[in-house]
Structures are given as C-alpha cells and as structure tokens.
Motif scaffolding. Structure first.
Motif, PDB file in Angstrom:
ATOM      1  N   GLY A  84      34.854  97.687  96.062  1.00 20.83           N
ATOM      2  CA  GLY A  84      34.617  96.608  97.032  1.00 20.83           C
ATOM      3  C   GLY A  84      35.571  95.321  96.917  1.00 20.83           C
ATOM      4  O   GLY A  84      35.222  94.330  97.166  1.00 20.83           O
ATOM      5  N   GLY A  85      36.649  95.863  96.429  1.00 23.94           N
ATOM      6  CA  GLY A  85      37.669  94.843  96.493  1.00 23.94           C
ATOM      7  C   GLY A  85      37.599  93.940  94.934  1.00 23.94           C
ATOM      8  O   GLY A  85      38.653  93.296  95.015  1.00 23.94           O
ATOM      9  N   VAL A  86      36.760  94.348  94.122  1.00 26.93           N
ATOM     10  CA  VAL A  86      36.540  93.533  92.786  1.00 26.93           C
ATOM     11  C   VAL A  86      37.687  94.219  91.821  1.00 26.93           C
ATOM     12  O   VAL A  86      37.647  95.266  91.921  1.00 26.93           O
ATOM     13  N   SER A  87      38.164  93.350  90.891  1.00 28.86           N
ATOM     14  CA  SER A  87      39.205  93.757  90.244  1.00 28.86           C
ATOM     15  C   SER A  87      38.675  94.695  89.131  1.00 28.86           C
ATOM     16  O   SER A  87      37.470  94.538  88.919  1.00 28.86           O
ATOM     17  N   MET A  88      39.376  95.521  88.292  1.00 30.19           N
ATOM     18  CA  MET A  88      38.984  96.328  87.384  1.00 30.19           C
ATOM     19  C   MET A  88      38.450  95.532  86.108  1.00 30.19           C
ATOM     20  O   MET A  88      37.423  95.662  85.675  1.00 30.19           O
ATOM     21  N   ALA A  89      39.313  94.405  85.816  1.00 27.99           N
ATOM     22  CA  ALA A  89      38.606  93.658  84.872  1.00 27.99           C
ATOM     23  C   ALA A  89      37.499  92.817  85.051  1.00 27.99           C
ATOM     24  O   ALA A  89      36.500  92.903  84.175  1.00 27.99           O
ATOM     25  N   ARG A  90      37.145  92.517  86.135  1.00 29.88           N
ATOM     26  CA  ARG A  90      35.823  91.868  86.648  1.00 29.88           C
ATOM     27  C   ARG A  90      34.569  92.792  86.408  1.00 29.88           C
ATOM     28  O   ARG A  90      33.572  92.518  86.249  1.00 29.88           O
ATOM     29  N   THR A  91      35.208  94.274  86.895  1.00 29.14           N
ATOM     30  CA  THR A  91      34.070  95.295  87.007  1.00 29.14           C
ATOM     31  C   THR A  91      33.743  95.644  85.674  1.00 29.14           C
ATOM     32  O   THR A  91      32.460  95.595  85.580  1.00 29.14           O
ATOM     33  N   LEU A  92      34.601  95.630  84.770  1.00 31.86           N
ATOM     34  CA  LEU A  92      34.203  95.802  83.491  1.00 31.86           C
ATOM     35  C   LEU A  92      33.536  94.698  82.621  1.00 31.86           C
ATOM     36  O   LEU A  92      32.602  94.773  81.819  1.00 31.86           O
ATOM     37  N   ALA A  93      33.957  93.357  82.831  1.00 33.35           N
ATOM     38  CA  ALA A  93      33.258  92.270  82.390  1.00 33.35           C
ATOM     39  C   ALA A  93      31.826  92.217  82.791  1.00 33.35           C
ATOM     40  O   ALA A  93      31.115  91.600  81.942  1.00 33.35           O
ATOM     41  N   ALA A  94      31.606  92.716  83.898  1.00 30.99           N
ATOM     42  CA  ALA A  94      30.072  92.424  84.395  1.00 30.99           C
ATOM     43  C   ALA A  94      29.108  93.354  83.831  1.00 30.99           C
ATOM     44  O   ALA A  94      28.046  92.992  83.845  1.00 30.99           O
ATOM     45  N   VAL A  95      29.446  94.226  82.966  1.00 28.35           N
ATOM     46  CA  VAL A  95      28.744  95.050  82.174  1.00 28.35           C
ATOM     47  C   VAL A  95      28.751  94.780  80.565  1.00 28.35           C
ATOM     48  O   VAL A  95      28.378  95.667  79.900  1.00 28.35           O
ATOM     49  N   TRP A  96      29.244  93.505  80.306  1.00 29.03           N
ATOM     50  CA  TRP A  96      29.212  93.143  78.799  1.00 29.03           C
ATOM     51  C   TRP A  96      27.966  93.298  78.141  1.00 29.03           C
ATOM     52  O   TRP A  96      28.262  93.724  76.870  1.00 29.03           O
ATOM     53  N   PRO A  97      26.806  93.286  78.546  1.00 27.26           N
ATOM     54  CA  PRO A  97      25.787  93.436  77.610  1.00 27.26           C
ATOM     55  C   PRO A  97      25.652  94.998  77.138  1.00 27.26           C
ATOM     56  O   PRO A  97      25.054  94.985  75.971  1.00 27.26           O
TER      57      PRO A  97
END
Length: 413
Positions: A197-210
């Motif tokens: 959805g236009g979100v960068s790969m870095a932000r996508t991966l950072a969102a699941v840090w837990p």
C-alpha cells in the motif's frame, strides 16, 4: 492438512537444498575453533573467529534479506551461496594464514548467504496451500533441529578424526551443492510489490518489531543452555561428559515438539501461543539452574526443547500473518538476524555474570532477561495490532471511497 500431504517433489527438493545450505552454518562456529586450535592462542583465536562469523550472519541477514526480490530470488541466493562456499574453502585452505585474513573470510562466509534462510522460508510458504503452512513450518523445524543436533558431532569427528581442514571443505562442497539445487526449484515466489500500500519495506518490517524481540528472547535461552551448561554441571559436581547427551536430548525434544505442533490446531492465535510458550520455556530453563541433580537438569532441558520448537513455529506463523507477501523473505531474514543477535547478547551476558557470580545465577539472569523481553514484546504487539487494525480500516474506507467515485463517474456517462 497432514504431514503426508507435504510429500511432494518441490517440498522434498527444497528440504534437501535446505539441509545442504544449513549444515555448513550449523557446523561453522565449532569447526572454526577446531581449525585453529593448534596454533598459538588457538582457542582464543577460534572464539574470536566464531564471533566474527556470527556477526557476519547477523549483518548479512539484516542487510541482504530486505533486498531480496521474488523475481530474482534464485540468482541472488545462488550468488550468496557461491561466495559463502568460496569463503569456507578459503578458510580450509588458508588455515595458517594471518588472523586478519581468517577474520575477513569468516565474516564473508557468514554474511554472503545471509538472505538465503529468509528466501527459503518464503519459497516454502509458496509451495504449500494456506492450510498447510503450519505443518510445513513444523517439518522445517524438525529438519532444523536434526541438523543442529548432528552438526557438532560431525564437525568434531571430521576435525579430530580426519583433519581440521575437512569440515571447512565439506561446508564449501555442501554450499556448492545447495547452489546447484536451486535450479531444481522455482525461480522465486508470487509477490506483488504493491501489496504494501505504498509503505516502504523498512517501515513495513519495523512495524513487526515485537516479533523480532520474541525471536531474540527465544535464542537467548538456547545460548544459556549451550554455553552455561558445562559450568553448571561442574558447579553441581556432575561429570562434564553429560553436557553432550543433555544438549542432544534438548535438540531431539525440539524435533519431537515440532512434530507434535503440526499434528493439530492449537488454541489461541500464533502470537499468543508464542508468548505463552516463551514464558514457559524461560521458567523451565530457570528451573534447570536450581535443579540439584543431573536428572533434574536433563528433564528441564527436555521440556524446554519440546516447548521451544512451538515458540519457533508460532513465531514464524505470526510473522507470516503480520506481513504482506512481498515482505515475507525480508521479514524472515530480519527474524534470522534478530535471533542471532539474541544468541550473541545472551552469550555476552552469561560471560559477564559468570565472571562475578555462579553459573546458576547466570542462567537465572538470562531467564529473567527473557521474561522482560517477552513482556515488552507483548505490550508492543498489542499496540501494533491496534495500529494495523486502524490501517486496515482506513484502507478499506479509502477503497470504498474510490469505488463510490468510480460509480459516480460511470453514472455521469
């Protein structure tokens, strides 16, 4: 879906290629120690090279994994495995080289194939139907535990019974075979790069840090079991020869636990299963620190192995549920890096605590650290779930608005 349904040519081929690629990785830390042990200061040099290798693994997985694209996965993984094979061959043939040269080769051997574990996991996900992913992950865990159980004995036997160079040569050959085996597998896996959805790969991966945090916590416990066990046995007056059989029992119990996990559907979401099992593993490992006899320590390790495999599988399923398909390989690579970092951090913690306290205290400190990381992960996952729910709701609203707009335009024609 049953395990029998997994017996297809692509899945069996991937399993064989995975073993060929994973066995060198499992042998490497011990094999590099045995390679240089007869040099002056050999054990210190070997420990340093093993640490450099692990750092290379973490760096390679975190830097190369997110750059792995589905359409070019075969070629990228083949390049990584080829460079890794050459680095292992260099270690074997240059065993008497300057330590700096050996350090560079060890780092390259660890880093070059860094994207391969994530790529293999994404490829496995694409080879089975959705209702068979849990069984596929369980089967992969069984293979993994088998490799990790066999690799220390294989490396030791070859290095001491044949020649210290042989494990490195074998690692190079196996990685070369894994490279060739890639051409018996699909080029990549289906993935739409627009599914974020236009979100960068870095932000996508950072969102699941837990989820990465639970990975680090889980491997920190494995580090405790492997690195502090000999000292704990010595503290209890138990023969050090029991360390090998106990760790082998731990690995075999992990394989059994992985098999049991895939037999049925368990209550709760994979995220909740992972957290609950991780707390249980921490408590059991902590119990091993206060067990007064060999039987109690061995029993605690067996139970920990049974539960730890469930943590590993549930964590993989959680990651799959949380990421879009285009981020699978990158997410699994980041998880691989996180668990390596967790192992290294726990090793450092164990060494520091043991310098001022008893081995049992080091294990208890590590178990307490795992519980803290698990609590932080649980809080982060709850907030992340709410955020992802809001994002999905916003995305659905935007899609609905776009559909209504198209309808209005069509009505005006």
């Amino acid at each position: 879906m049953s395990y029998r349904d997994l017996v297809t040519r692509p899945v069996i081929t991937l399993a064989a290629v995975t073993v060929a690629a994973r066995l060198p990785v499992a042998m490497a830390p011990l094999a590099v120690v045995l390679l240089v042990r007869e040099r002056p200061g050999g054990y210190s040099l070997g420990a340093a090279l093993a640490a450099v290798y692990v750092i290379g693994e973490v760096a390679g997985a975190s830097l190369l994994g997110p750059r792995l694209k589905a359409a070019r996965a075969r070629y990228a993984m083949a390049l990584g495995l080829t460079v890794g094979a050459l680095a292992f061959a260099g270690l074997g043939l240059g065993a008497q080289a300057h330590p700096l040269v050996l350090g560079v080769l060890a780092a390259v051997a660890g880093a070059a194939p860094g994207a391969v574990p994530g790529g293999f996991r994404a490829l496995l996900t694409s080879l089975v139907p959705e209702d068979g992913v849990a069984q596929a992950f369980s089967a992969d865990a069984i293979v993994s535990y088998g490799v990790w159980a066999a690799s220390p004995a294989l490396a030791t036997w070859l290095a001491l019974g044949v020649d210290p160079v042989v494990p490195m040569v074998l690692a190079a050959v196996l990685m070369a075979l894994a490279t060739a085996g890639l051409w018996a597998l699909p080029v990549g896996w289906p993935a739409d790069e627009t599914d974020r959805g236009g979100v960068s790969m870095a932000r996508t991966l950072a969102a699941v840090w837990p989820l990465y945090l639970t990975g680090a916590a889980g491997l920190s416990l494995l580090a405790l079991a492997e690195l502090v066990l000999p000292a704990l046995l010595e503290q209890r007056g138990i023969a050090l020869g029991w360390a090998g059989p106990m760790l082998a029992a731990y690995a075999l119990a992990g394989a059994v636990g992985a098999y049991l996990y895939g037999l049925r559907t368990w209550p709760g979401s994979p995220e909740r299963q992972s957290l609950v099992l991780l707390v249980a593993v921490a408590l059991v490992v902590g119990a091993s620190a206060v067990a007064p006899v060999a039987g109690g320590i061995a029993a605690a390790l067996v139970v920990a192995g049974l539960l730890q495999s469930g943590v590993q599988i549930a964590r993989g399923l959680s990651l799959k549920n949380a990421l879009p398909p285009s981020a699978f390989a990158a997410g699994y690579s980041m998880m691989y890096a996180a668990v390596g970092a967790g192992y290294a951090a726990s090793a450092v913690l164990a060494g520091v605590v043991q310098s001022v306290a008893a081995p049992s205290t080091a294990i208890l400190a590590g178990a307490a650290l795992c519980l803290v990381l698990t609590a932080a992960s649980a809080v982060g996952e709850r907030r992340g779930s709410r955020l992802r729910a809001r994002m999905r709701l916003a995305g659905a609203g935007a899609e609905g608005a776009a559909v209504d707009g198209r309808r209005d335009a069509e009505c005006g024609l």
